[in-house]
Design a protein around this motif. Structure first.
Motif, PDB file in Angstrom:
ATOM      1  N   UNK A  54       0.827  -1.212   0.000  1.00 60.39           N
ATOM      2  CA  UNK A  54       0.000   0.000   0.000  1.00 60.39           C
ATOM      3  C   UNK A  54       0.859   1.258   0.000  1.00 60.39           C
ATOM      4  N   UNK A  55       2.004   1.197   0.665  1.00 63.18           N
ATOM      5  CA  UNK A  55       2.919   2.329   0.636  1.00 63.18           C
ATOM      6  C   UNK A  55       3.420   2.580  -0.781  1.00 63.18           C
ATOM      7  N   UNK A  56       3.751   1.511  -1.491  1.00 64.78           N
ATOM      8  CA  UNK A  56       4.184   1.640  -2.888  1.00 64.78           C
ATOM      9  C   UNK A  56       3.093   2.278  -3.744  1.00 64.78           C
ATOM     10  N   UNK A  57       1.844   1.852  -3.534  1.00 69.00           N
ATOM     11  CA  UNK A  57       0.740   2.392  -4.335  1.00 69.00           C
ATOM     12  C   UNK A  57       0.566   3.893  -4.084  1.00 69.00           C
ATOM     13  N   UNK A  58       0.594   4.281  -2.812  1.00 64.18           N
ATOM     14  CA  UNK A  58       0.426   5.699  -2.479  1.00 64.18           C
ATOM     15  C   UNK A  58       1.589   6.531  -2.999  1.00 64.18           C
ATOM     16  N   UNK A  59       2.798   5.996  -2.853  1.00 61.44           N
ATOM     17  CA  UNK A  59       3.967   6.730  -3.339  1.00 61.44           C
ATOM     18  C   UNK A  59       3.955   6.822  -4.863  1.00 61.44           C
ATOM     19  N   UNK A  60       3.522   5.755  -5.512  1.00 62.18           N
ATOM     20  CA  UNK A  60       3.427   5.744  -6.972  1.00 62.18           C
ATOM     21  C   UNK A  60       2.511   6.869  -7.470  1.00 62.18           C
ATOM     22  N   UNK A  61       1.338   6.978  -6.868  1.00 60.95           N
ATOM     23  CA  UNK A  61       0.405   8.043  -7.270  1.00 60.95           C
ATOM     24  C   UNK A  61       1.007   9.405  -6.972  1.00 60.95           C
ATOM     25  N   UNK A  62       1.653   9.541  -5.805  1.00 60.30           N
ATOM     26  CA  UNK A  62       2.256  10.821  -5.445  1.00 60.30           C
ATOM     27  C   UNK A  62       3.316  11.256  -6.439  1.00 60.30           C
ATOM     28  N   UNK A  63       4.206  10.353  -6.805  1.00 50.64           N
ATOM     29  CA  UNK A  63       5.270  10.720  -7.736  1.00 50.64           C
ATOM     30  C   UNK A  63       4.708  10.957  -9.133  1.00 50.64           C
ATOM     31  N   UNK A  64       3.635  10.258  -9.488  1.00 48.00           N
ATOM     32  CA  UNK A  64       2.982  10.531 -10.774  1.00 48.00           C
ATOM     33  C   UNK A  64       2.467  11.960 -10.831  1.00 48.00           C
ATOM     34  N   UNK A  65       1.811  12.397  -9.757  1.00 46.99           N
ATOM     35  CA  UNK A  65       1.302  13.774  -9.703  1.00 46.99           C
ATOM     36  C   UNK A  65       2.459  14.762  -9.723  1.00 46.99           C
ATOM     37  N   UNK A  66       3.517  14.448  -8.987  1.00 43.47           N
ATOM     38  CA  UNK A  66       4.692  15.323  -8.918  1.00 43.47           C
ATOM     39  C   UNK A  66       5.324  15.508 -10.295  1.00 43.47           C
ATOM     40  N   UNK A  67       5.472  14.412 -11.037  1.00 41.60           N
ATOM     41  CA  UNK A  67       6.169  14.464 -12.325  1.00 41.60           C
ATOM     42  C   UNK A  67       5.234  14.737 -13.493  1.00 41.60           C
ATOM     43  N   UNK A  68       3.971  14.991 -13.231  1.00 43.28           N
ATOM     44  CA  UNK A  68       2.993  15.206 -14.300  1.00 43.28           C
ATOM     45  C   UNK A  68       3.381  16.360 -15.219  1.00 43.28           C
ATOM     46  N   UNK A  69       4.072  17.361 -14.655  1.00 45.04           N
ATOM     47  CA  UNK A  69       4.401  18.526 -15.476  1.00 45.04           C
ATOM     48  C   UNK A  69       5.445  18.219 -16.527  1.00 45.04           C
ATOM     49  N   UNK A  70       6.190  17.127 -16.355  1.00 43.67           N
ATOM     50  CA  UNK A  70       7.121  16.727 -17.410  1.00 43.67           C
ATOM     51  C   UNK A  70       6.366  16.306 -18.667  1.00 43.67           C
ATOM     52  N   UNK A  71       5.102  15.907 -18.509  1.00 48.47           N
ATOM     53  CA  UNK A  71       4.246  15.524 -19.630  1.00 48.47           C
ATOM     54  C   UNK A  71       3.427  16.709 -20.118  1.00 48.47           C
ATOM     55  N   UNK A  72       2.863  17.458 -19.197  1.00 50.82           N
ATOM     56  CA  UNK A  72       1.953  18.539 -19.581  1.00 50.82           C
ATOM     57  C   UNK A  72       2.642  19.599 -20.438  1.00 50.82           C
ATOM     58  N   UNK A  73       3.934  19.860 -20.171  1.00 52.84           N
ATOM     59  CA  UNK A  73       4.615  20.893 -20.960  1.00 52.84           C
ATOM     60  C   UNK A  73       4.739  20.488 -22.426  1.00 52.84           C
ATOM     61  N   UNK A  74       4.680  19.181 -22.707  1.00 50.73           N
ATOM     62  CA  UNK A  74       4.759  18.753 -24.106  1.00 50.73           C
ATOM     63  C   UNK A  74       3.508  19.142 -24.881  1.00 50.73           C
TER      64      UNK A  74
END
Length: 459
Positions: free
Chosen positions: A37-57
């Protein structure tokens, strides 16, 4: 081990993962459930954190958002910086509120930046400062890494921490690849004018992981630390040596993960679809490599494996320099992929060094006549504090990498000066490992541990 009543917030008292009989009777199962469950929560958190690497494209005049390359690099710098700065308070919050309680809160709070992103990212004419504010809020997802790692450290015995921490971090870091792959799917299915779809996909996932954490995770009393643990860790020189190494490993992973798409656009003029087609591959392989780095470090020692990782990263930079001068897109992608893989290995091995170094110091204290229980309790307390400090400092490396790219491409139109700077830093880290951790039998943390920590020595 006993579980406190619900009124106390699902606290487990008397948790001792080093007690082998308790571990085999049920401790392993409890630790594994919390790890998943920690992996799942961290996975979602880092996805949100790094989302801007995609949005700028996606950002182009076609959707009414026309920003210069240096402004786009700034959009990925801000969440990187915010996430790095939040790691220390997030790590400390776990020791005060408990791993389960903080995971629930830290997951729910991600609804704010994700919702704002969904609303604003397709609104024509939205000014730069709005995106910078939203990006700063998205940094909360990066803070999740430190709290998750600090929490999982308490669940696993010393002999399994390299693998457990590597698996936890690797599963979390897959969030970088996942959000980039999602961006590719959105572009392939709907074109490059619908960035809001990327953010909207995470709203139900955030809600789901928050509910699961509330229902199935646990707090453990052992994670509570005495006041001043971070101050004590900050006074230890190994805290800063390891943090410097983590700048080189995790800083590279997250910095390159955020910048890769923009680098391809600036270096080769790639379209959003072309860039997105390759950006997920490196973070995916690097995330998978992280638990491997922890596992290999369990066998061969964190310092030795980290040195190998920096040698591999230096080789990757060499490939990038050749690809830049020959204008080879395929070679450039191959070099970046090698960098991701080797930084992933180094992430796992560097974090393995943390409990190993302090366990070695505990052994030395016992040899000099100090109480063994107190010495190893101090070792675990300092290890947890250093995980938070190193995680925060290491993430600042991602900021430095994106600032270097912003300056290099903004002023000179090429990434070559930035690559030379990275190469020099990797050389510095290699020298540090040789001098501090691998030179002579007396180097701090370099000797094999006792039977209690036999799999935890640095070399």
């Amino acid at each position: 081990m006993t579980r406190a009543g619900a009124a106390r917030g699902r606290w487990i008292e008397n948790w001792d993962p080093e007690h082998e009989q308790r571990w085999e009777r049920g401790g392993r199962r409890v630790a594994r459930r919390n790890l998943v469950l920690s992996m799942a929560a961290e996975h979602i958190g880092i996805s949100v954190w790094s989302m801007w690497s995609v949005l700028v494209l996606f950002m182009s005049p076609r959707i009414g958002l026309d920003f210069a390359p240096d402004e786009k690099f700034l959009m990925v710098v801000v969440p990187t910086l915010s996430g790095a700065l939040l790691r220390l308070p997030y790590s400390r919050a776990v020791t005060r509120f408990g791993g389960r309680n903080w995971t629930v809160f830290a997951s729910l709070v991600l609804l704010v930046p994700t919702g704002l992103t969904t609303y604003f990212v397709q609104r024509p004419g939205t000014p730069l400062w709005v995106f910078l504010v939203i990006g700063a809020l998205a940094g909360a997802g990066g803070g999740n890494f430190a709290s998750s790692m600090r929490n999982i450290t308490a669940f696993y015995p010393q002999r399994h921490q390299g693998w457990a921490l590597g698996l936890n971090a690797g599963g979390g870091n897959l969030g970088v690849a996942a959000v980039q792959l999602l961006g590719l799917l959105v572009i392939s299915a709907f074109g490059d004018t619908h960035p809001a779809y990327v953010a909207a996909c995470y709203l139900p996932l955030i809600a789901l992981v928050s509910v699961l954490a509330a229902l199935r995770m646990d707090n453990v009393a052992v994670i509570r630390t005495e006041p001043g643990a971070q101050r004590e860790a900050a006074a230890n020189p190994h805290t800063w040596w390891i943090s410097l190494l983590y700048i080189g490993t995790f800083g590279s992973f997250i910095g390159f993960g955020f910048a890769f798409g923009l680098v391809l656009q600036n270096q080769f003029g790639s379209s959003p679809l072309e860039a997105a087609s390759f950006t997920f591959l490196g973070p995916l392989l690097g995330s998978v490599a992280r638990p491997l780095g922890g596992r290999v470090a369990d066998r061969w020692g964190g310092a030795r494996v980290t040195l190998w990782a920096f040698a591999g990263m230096a080789g990757g930079i060499g490939v990038l320099l050749v690809a830049t001068r020959s204008d080879s897109f395929a070679l450039f992608v191959a070099g970046f992929t090698a960098l991701f893989v080797m930084s992933g290995v180094g992430n796992g091995s560097t974090y393995k060094m943390i409990p190993a170094v302090f366990a070695r110091q505990a052994e030395e204290a016992v040899t000099s006549g100090r109480d063994a229980a107190a010495a190893f309790a101090r070792s675990r307390r300092l290890s947890g504090a250093v995980i938070g400090i190193a995680g925060a400092v290491g993430a600042l490396g991602g900021v430095a990498i994106n600032l270097a790219f912003r300056s290099s491409y903004g002023e000179l139109g090429t990434g070559e000066p930035a690559f030379y700077a990275f190469l020099g830093f990797y050389g510095l880290c290699a020298v540090l490992i040789r001098v501090v951790y691998l030179r002579g039998a007396g180097a701090a943390g370099a000797l094999p541990g006792s039977a209690r920590v036999r799999s935890s020595h640095v070399r």
